[in-house]
Design a protein around this motif. Structure first.
Motif, PDB file in Angstrom:
ATOM      1  N   PHE A 107     -30.826  -1.307  29.790  1.00  0.00           N
ATOM      2  CA  PHE A 107     -29.908  -0.715  28.823  1.00  0.00           C
ATOM      3  C   PHE A 107     -30.167  -1.230  27.409  1.00  0.00           C
ATOM      4  N   THR A 108     -30.842  -2.375  27.283  1.00  0.00           N
ATOM      5  CA  THR A 108     -31.110  -2.931  25.955  1.00  0.00           C
ATOM      6  C   THR A 108     -32.142  -2.115  25.182  1.00  0.00           C
ATOM      7  N   TYR A 109     -32.819  -1.187  25.873  1.00  0.00           N
ATOM      8  CA  TYR A 109     -33.818  -0.334  25.215  1.00  0.00           C
ATOM      9  C   TYR A 109     -33.480   1.143  25.350  1.00  0.00           C
ATOM     10  N   ASP A 110     -32.686   1.471  26.349  1.00  0.00           N
ATOM     11  CA  ASP A 110     -32.314   2.856  26.619  1.00  0.00           C
ATOM     12  C   ASP A 110     -31.434   3.391  25.494  1.00  0.00           C
ATOM     13  N   GLY A 111     -31.839   4.526  24.924  1.00  0.00           N
ATOM     14  CA  GLY A 111     -31.074   5.100  23.822  1.00  0.00           C
ATOM     15  C   GLY A 111     -31.436   4.517  22.480  1.00  0.00           C
ATOM     16  N   VAL A 112     -31.847   3.255  22.467  1.00  0.00           N
ATOM     17  CA  VAL A 112     -32.241   2.584  21.232  1.00  0.00           C
ATOM     18  C   VAL A 112     -33.647   3.023  20.826  1.00  0.00           C
ATOM     19  N   HIS A 113     -34.573   2.930  21.767  1.00  0.00           N
ATOM     20  CA  HIS A 113     -35.950   3.294  21.460  1.00  0.00           C
ATOM     21  C   HIS A 113     -36.080   4.783  21.171  1.00  0.00           C
ATOM     22  N   ASN A 114     -35.287   5.601  21.801  1.00  0.00           N
ATOM     23  CA  ASN A 114     -35.370   7.044  21.590  1.00  0.00           C
ATOM     24  C   ASN A 114     -35.074   7.417  20.143  1.00  0.00           C
ATOM     25  N   ASP A 115     -34.200   6.645  19.479  1.00  0.00           N
ATOM     26  CA  ASP A 115     -33.924   6.883  18.060  1.00  0.00           C
ATOM     27  C   ASP A 115     -35.184   6.702  17.220  1.00  0.00           C
ATOM     28  N   HIS A 116     -36.038   5.770  17.637  1.00  0.00           N
ATOM     29  CA  HIS A 116     -37.268   5.475  16.900  1.00  0.00           C
ATOM     30  C   HIS A 116     -38.181   6.697  16.807  1.00  0.00           C
ATOM     31  N   HIS A 117     -38.040   7.632  17.744  1.00  0.00           N
ATOM     32  CA  HIS A 117     -38.876   8.829  17.763  1.00  0.00           C
ATOM     33  C   HIS A 117     -38.217  10.026  17.075  1.00  0.00           C
ATOM     34  N   LYS A 118     -36.994   9.887  16.632  1.00  0.00           N
ATOM     35  CA  LYS A 118     -36.304  11.012  16.000  1.00  0.00           C
ATOM     36  C   LYS A 118     -36.799  11.216  14.579  1.00  0.00           C
ATOM     37  N   ARG A 119     -36.948  12.479  14.195  1.00  0.00           N
ATOM     38  CA  ARG A 119     -37.475  12.824  12.873  1.00  0.00           C
ATOM     39  C   ARG A 119     -36.627  12.239  11.754  1.00  0.00           C
ATOM     40  N   ASP A 120     -35.314  12.244  11.906  1.00  0.00           N
ATOM     41  CA  ASP A 120     -34.449  11.789  10.824  1.00  0.00           C
ATOM     42  C   ASP A 120     -34.160  10.288  10.882  1.00  0.00           C
ATOM     43  N   VAL A 121     -34.778   9.584  11.841  1.00  0.00           N
ATOM     44  CA  VAL A 121     -34.540   8.145  11.977  1.00  0.00           C
ATOM     45  C   VAL A 121     -35.808   7.338  11.747  1.00  0.00           C
ATOM     46  N   TYR A 122     -36.955   7.793  12.273  1.00  0.00           N
ATOM     47  CA  TYR A 122     -38.194   7.015  12.213  1.00  0.00           C
ATOM     48  C   TYR A 122     -38.485   6.511  10.797  1.00  0.00           C
ATOM     49  N   GLY A 123     -38.703   5.216  10.695  1.00  0.00           N
ATOM     50  CA  GLY A 123     -39.095   4.612   9.434  1.00  0.00           C
ATOM     51  C   GLY A 123     -37.988   4.440   8.414  1.00  0.00           C
ATOM     52  N   THR A 124     -36.781   4.881   8.741  1.00  0.00           N
ATOM     53  CA  THR A 124     -35.658   4.730   7.816  1.00  0.00           C
ATOM     54  C   THR A 124     -34.902   3.441   8.151  1.00  0.00           C
ATOM     55  N   ARG A 125     -33.883   3.179   7.389  1.00  0.00           N
ATOM     56  CA  ARG A 125     -33.097   1.960   7.617  1.00  0.00           C
ATOM     57  C   ARG A 125     -32.302   2.022   8.918  1.00  0.00           C
ATOM     58  N   LYS A 126     -32.194   3.220   9.495  1.00  0.00           N
ATOM     59  CA  LYS A 126     -31.496   3.376  10.773  1.00  0.00           C
ATOM     60  C   LYS A 126     -32.411   3.122  11.964  1.00  0.00           C
ATOM     61  N   ASP A 127     -33.707   2.926  11.704  1.00  0.00           N
ATOM     62  CA  ASP A 127     -34.693   2.713  12.766  1.00  0.00           C
ATOM     63  C   ASP A 127     -34.742   1.233  13.127  1.00  0.00           C
ATOM     64  N   GLY A 128     -34.314   0.908  14.341  1.00  0.00           N
ATOM     65  CA  GLY A 128     -34.289  -0.487  14.772  1.00  0.00           C
ATOM     66  C   GLY A 128     -35.662  -1.063  15.039  1.00  0.00           C
ATOM     67  N   GLU A 129     -36.682  -0.208  15.145  1.00  0.00           N
ATOM     68  CA  GLU A 129     -38.024  -0.671  15.495  1.00  0.00           C
ATOM     69  C   GLU A 129     -39.024  -0.507  14.357  1.00  0.00           C
ATOM     70  N   TYR A 130     -38.529  -0.549  13.140  1.00  0.00           N
ATOM     71  CA  TYR A 130     -39.431  -0.364  12.000  1.00  0.00           C
ATOM     72  C   TYR A 130     -38.999  -1.239  10.833  1.00  0.00           C
ATOM     73  N   LEU A 131     -39.958  -1.961  10.285  1.00  0.00           N
ATOM     74  CA  LEU A 131     -39.781  -2.699   9.038  1.00  0.00           C
ATOM     75  C   LEU A 131     -41.026  -2.454   8.188  1.00  0.00           C
ATOM     76  N   PRO A 132     -40.894  -2.307   6.884  1.00  0.00           N
ATOM     77  CA  PRO A 132     -42.057  -1.997   6.035  1.00  0.00           C
ATOM     78  C   PRO A 132     -42.924  -3.229   5.765  1.00  0.00           C
ATOM     79  N   PHE A 133     -43.512  -3.789   6.810  1.00  0.00           N
ATOM     80  CA  PHE A 133     -44.295  -5.017   6.681  1.00  0.00           C
ATOM     81  C   PHE A 133     -45.431  -4.885   5.661  1.00  0.00           C
ATOM     82  N   ALA A 134     -46.052  -3.706   5.578  1.00  0.00           N
ATOM     83  CA  ALA A 134     -47.224  -3.529   4.714  1.00  0.00           C
ATOM     84  C   ALA A 134     -46.881  -3.592   3.232  1.00  0.00           C
ATOM     85  N   ILE A 135     -45.609  -3.439   2.884  1.00  0.00           N
ATOM     86  CA  ILE A 135     -45.225  -3.509   1.477  1.00  0.00           C
ATOM     87  C   ILE A 135     -44.284  -4.691   1.220  1.00  0.00           C
ATOM     88  N   GLN A 136     -44.239  -5.632   2.176  1.00  0.00           N
ATOM     89  CA  GLN A 136     -43.490  -6.864   2.001  1.00  0.00           C
ATOM     90  C   GLN A 136     -44.470  -8.038   1.880  1.00  0.00           C
TER      91      GLN A 136
END
Length: 346
Positions: A107-136
């Motif tokens: 359950f710690t990944y169910d529903g959470v990871h699926n957001d990472h693949h959503k068009r309006d979530v991926y790479g945004t501040r709502k994406d739990g699996e993304y941080l802009p490491f390349a520009i930090q």
């Protein structure tokens, strides 16, 4: 602004036609792969526990346990993507002999990871699996890897301490769900109340993990279990998290600042494929070496990703854009993102 849902000249329809017949998961492969490696992991754990301290046999057994447990644990990613209502027995068995003992019930990944693949979530501040490491600053990546040393302790605290406390304190219950119930890399991620896809029995998973942690810790305190069980579990968990953190850093280009959403093709070009060789499958197991291809076709089962990659490389009429995501290996992927971060910092 151009339509960000497609990218000019990116052959999405042609690519889909090439892999359309590969979308069905084979249960036999899932069962055999998982059971083989989780059995190997526990056998190696027991061998390491009963070997002389820092002997060659203990080191070898510990290394084997890390790789076997890592591959077994990564099946949590497949569980997040499998069609709703399928693989129910597999999910139950995975939780009982892998997810719960490793403090990562599904359950710690169910529903959470699926957001990472959503068009309006991926790479945004709502994406739990993304941080802009390349520009930090590059140091942010070092900090992220070093978190591996405290994550096992945080997981134990979450289930052994926060679970029973949250039963008694309603306000804490909500906070634990939002801030301490998701496997993510974004510290600002806040889990939504309805972020559940398959694991509607998550409360039972949570309680079972609490009971398991309580039994092991109590057993060690009362000398029913040797304290070395806890030490070895911690060491193996840290090494698994280090491996996973390095793989995660190599999974995306992480160039997106989160200022706008990305279309499917853009998500693909912000992701990484590392076909590599046999060794690549050790640090990027269960198909994760083909992470960019996975972002194109998230329903592709892991055992068909290699075949899909081959078809797309050799079957597309123009594979120029498709090949832009390919890296030679882990070192190549990590040095590229490190150099980009260093240049951005300057």
């Amino acid at each position: 602004m151009s339509d960000r849902n497609t990218l000019p000249d990116f052959p999405l329809r042609e690519a889909h036609a090439l892999v359309r017949d590969l979308m069905t998961p084979n249960p036999w492969i899932y069962w055999l792969d998982f059971l083989l490696h989780i059995t190997l992991g526990w056998a190696a754990f027991i061998m390491a526990l009963h070997s002389s301290f820092l002997s060659v046999w203990q080191i070898l057994a510990c290394g084997l346990a890390v790789l076997a447990f890592y591959r077994s644990a990564i099946f949590i990613h497949e569980l997040a993507h499998l069609k709703k209502g399928t693989f129910k027995v597999f999910r139950l068995v995975w939780n009982l002999i892998c997810g719960i003992p490793l403090m990562i019930p599904s359950f710690t990944y169910d529903g959470v990871h699926n957001d990472h693949h959503k068009r309006d979530v991926y790479g945004t501040r709502k994406d739990g699996e993304y941080l802009p490491f390349a520009i930090q600053r590059p140091g942010e990546m070092v900090h992220y890897v070093l978190l591996s040393f405290i994550l096992p302790l945080l997981l134990v605290a979450r289930f052994l301490l926060l679970t029973p406390l949250s039963y008694l304190i309603p306000s804490l219950r909500r906070l634990v769900w939002e801030r301490a119930s998701s496997l993510t890399i974004n510290p600002n991620y806040k889990r939504a109340a309805n972020a559940v896809r398959n694991d509607h029995n998550w409360r039972l998973q949570e309680f079972a993990t609490f009971v398991f942690a309580l039994a092991v810790v109590t057993g060690a305190v009362l000398n029913v279990l040797p304290y070395q069980v806890l030490v070895l579990w911690y060491v193996i968990a840290v090494l698994v998290f280090i491996l996973n953190s390095l793989r995660t850093l190599a999974a995306h280009a992480y160039r997106h600042p989160g200022s706008h959403t990305l279309g499917l093709a853009e998500q693909y070009l912000d992701s990484i494929n590392i076909p590599g060789n046999f060794l690549t499958g050790l640090w990027a197991p269960v198909g994760l070496r083909y992470h960019a291809t996975h972002h194109l076709f998230m329903s592709l089962p892991y055992h068909n990703l290699s075949k899909a990659q081959d078809r797309l490389v050799h079957g597309l009429s123009d594979n120029t854009l498709y090949l832009q995501t390919v890296r030679k290996g882990l070192w190549d992927a990590l040095t590229r993102i490190w150099k980009e971060a260093a240049a951005s910092s300057r």
